[in-house]
Design a protein around this motif. Structure first.
Motif, mmCIF file in Angstrom:
data_model
loop_
_atom_site.group_PDB
_atom_site.id
_atom_site.type_symbol
_atom_site.label_atom_id
_atom_site.label_comp_id
_atom_site.label_asym_id
_atom_site.label_seq_id
_atom_site.Cartn_x
_atom_site.Cartn_y
_atom_site.Cartn_z
ATOM 1 N N ARG A 193 128.272 -25.476 -60.772
ATOM 2 C CA ARG A 193 127.486 -24.487 -60.889
ATOM 3 C C ARG A 193 126.881 -24.495 -59.493
ATOM 4 O O ARG A 193 126.883 -25.587 -58.723
ATOM 5 C CB ARG A 193 126.396 -24.933 -61.883
ATOM 6 N N LEU A 194 125.988 -23.682 -59.253
ATOM 7 C CA LEU A 194 125.185 -23.620 -58.151
ATOM 8 C C LEU A 194 124.238 -24.349 -58.101
ATOM 9 O O LEU A 194 123.539 -24.633 -59.240
ATOM 10 C CB LEU A 194 124.692 -22.205 -57.639
ATOM 11 N N ALA A 195 123.868 -25.238 -57.175
ATOM 12 C CA ALA A 195 122.836 -26.164 -57.128
ATOM 13 C C ALA A 195 121.474 -25.472 -57.273
ATOM 14 O O ALA A 195 121.295 -24.322 -56.755
ATOM 15 C CB ALA A 195 122.781 -27.084 -55.882
ATOM 16 N N ASN A 196 120.427 -25.994 -57.769
ATOM 17 C CA ASN A 196 119.014 -25.529 -57.753
ATOM 18 C C ASN A 196 118.223 -26.355 -57.050
ATOM 19 O O ASN A 196 118.413 -27.711 -56.857
ATOM 20 C CB ASN A 196 118.639 -25.195 -59.054
ATOM 21 N N ALA A 197 116.687 -26.019 -56.939
ATOM 22 C CA ALA A 197 115.764 -27.181 -56.414
ATOM 23 C C ALA A 197 115.649 -28.446 -57.182
ATOM 24 O O ALA A 197 115.412 -29.437 -56.526
ATOM 25 C CB ALA A 197 114.456 -26.129 -56.305
ATOM 26 N N SER A 198 115.872 -28.142 -58.392
ATOM 27 C CA SER A 198 115.774 -29.581 -59.203
ATOM 28 C C SER A 198 116.881 -30.614 -58.882
ATOM 29 O O SER A 198 116.644 -31.676 -59.316
ATOM 30 C CB SER A 198 115.630 -29.252 -60.678
ATOM 31 N N ASP A 199 118.003 -30.199 -58.254
ATOM 32 C CA ASP A 199 118.961 -30.976 -57.734
ATOM 33 C C ASP A 199 118.889 -31.776 -56.389
ATOM 34 O O ASP A 199 119.650 -32.714 -56.076
ATOM 35 C CB ASP A 199 120.238 -30.345 -57.552
ATOM 36 N N GLU A 200 117.572 -31.639 -56.043
ATOM 37 C CA GLU A 200 117.376 -32.043 -54.661
ATOM 38 C C GLU A 200 117.708 -33.479 -54.423
ATOM 39 O O GLU A 200 118.346 -34.352 -53.569
ATOM 40 C CB GLU A 200 116.178 -31.911 -53.878
ATOM 41 N N VAL A 201 116.975 -34.507 -55.400
ATOM 42 C CA VAL A 201 117.090 -35.643 -55.368
ATOM 43 C C VAL A 201 118.405 -36.302 -55.516
ATOM 44 O O VAL A 201 118.806 -37.276 -54.650
ATOM 45 C CB VAL A 201 116.140 -36.408 -56.501
ATOM 46 N N ALA A 202 119.254 -35.778 -56.336
ATOM 47 C CA ALA A 202 120.712 -36.321 -56.436
ATOM 48 C C ALA A 202 121.648 -35.620 -55.232
ATOM 49 O O ALA A 202 122.556 -36.594 -54.914
ATOM 50 C CB ALA A 202 121.118 -35.510 -57.889
ATOM 51 N N LEU A 203 121.342 -34.731 -54.774
ATOM 52 C CA LEU A 203 121.988 -34.283 -53.587
ATOM 53 C C LEU A 203 121.816 -35.015 -52.409
ATOM 54 O O LEU A 203 122.535 -35.523 -51.694
ATOM 55 C CB LEU A 203 121.744 -32.714 -53.149
ATOM 56 N N LEU A 204 120.296 -35.511 -52.146
ATOM 57 C CA LEU A 204 119.994 -36.247 -51.210
ATOM 58 C C LEU A 204 120.672 -37.798 -51.387
ATOM 59 O O LEU A 204 121.379 -38.239 -50.278
ATOM 60 C CB LEU A 204 118.459 -36.359 -51.171
ATOM 61 N N GLU A 205 120.917 -38.163 -52.646
ATOM 62 C CA GLU A 205 121.544 -39.440 -52.745
ATOM 63 C C GLU A 205 123.076 -39.309 -52.410
ATOM 64 O O GLU A 205 123.536 -40.222 -51.793
ATOM 65 C CB GLU A 205 121.110 -39.726 -54.262
ATOM 66 N N MET A 206 123.577 -38.097 -52.905
ATOM 67 C CA MET A 206 125.123 -37.900 -52.799
ATOM 68 C C MET A 206 125.223 -37.975 -51.042
ATOM 69 O O MET A 206 126.252 -38.389 -50.504
ATOM 70 C CB MET A 206 125.628 -36.708 -53.297
ATOM 71 N N GLY A 207 124.232 -37.234 -50.464
ATOM 72 C CA GLY A 207 124.277 -37.069 -48.976
ATOM 73 C C GLY A 207 124.300 -38.413 -48.296
ATOM 74 O O GLY A 207 125.123 -38.913 -47.352
ATOM 75 N N ARG A 208 123.526 -39.141 -48.800
ATOM 76 C CA ARG A 208 123.316 -40.639 -48.107
ATOM 77 C C ARG A 208 124.544 -41.408 -48.305
ATOM 78 O O ARG A 208 125.235 -42.116 -47.569
ATOM 79 C CB ARG A 208 122.275 -41.549 -49.017
ATOM 80 N N ARG A 209 125.287 -41.332 -49.584
ATOM 81 C CA ARG A 209 126.522 -42.027 -50.111
ATOM 82 C C ARG A 209 127.569 -41.354 -49.037
ATOM 83 O O ARG A 209 128.554 -42.135 -48.673
ATOM 84 C CB ARG A 209 126.898 -41.830 -51.374
#
Length: 151
Positions: A4-20
């Motif tokens: 699905r398209l990401a939404n604002a509530s995904d920010e924490v998980a996206l930031l963590e994936m970005g870190r990884r």
């Protein structure tokens, strides 16, 4: 696995994936600017006509991967292309359907924007042989190479 398209509530998980992704990539020698990444997420979520972040969501609503991209024209023409910004599946989800479903969703997103071409780059240097095999299997053609040299 659903995409699905990401939404604002995904920010924490996206930031963590970005870190990884950053830690696993050749870019790990550079400092990671979380605020810059947060702004990119915000822009991509806010303007889904030009930018997108697609997420693969597994059991328990856990995000397994992400593909961010945008539509642009090349410097020599007004013809539109879709270009990825990042394409990453967490190591524990590699071999699942996440990568394939993300790529298929990106192709649909791009087709809806009437692009002439879809470009996916490999510049992070994560499992390059496996990525090449996957991309060729999905019908993409390799064109060129990425080269880098520390200054």
């Amino acid at each position: 696995m659903k995409v699905r398209l990401a939404n604002a509530s995904d920010e924490v998980a996206l930031l963590e994936m970005g870190r990884r992704m950053h830690a696993e990539s050749r870019f790990s020698r550079y400092p990671l600017d979380i605020d810059k990444l947060r702004k990119l997420i915000g822009l991509s979520v806010a303007d889904a006509n030009v930018h997108c972040i697609l997420v693969a969501q597994g059991p328990g609503n856990v995000l397994a991967g992400m593909l961010g991209g945008h539509v642009l024209n090349m410097f020599f023409t007004d013809a539109l292309i879709a270009q990825d910004k990042f394409f990453y599946v967490l190591p524990e989800h590699r071999g699942s359907s996440a990568a394939m479903k993300l790529l298929m969703a990106f192709q649909r997103w791009a087709a809806n924007r009437q692009v002439r071409e879809i470009n996916i780059n490999m510049s992070v240097a994560i499992d390059m042989e496996r990525f090449d095999k996957f991309m060729r299997h999905t019908g993409f053609t390799c064109c060129g190479s990425n080269y880098f040299k520390a200054a």
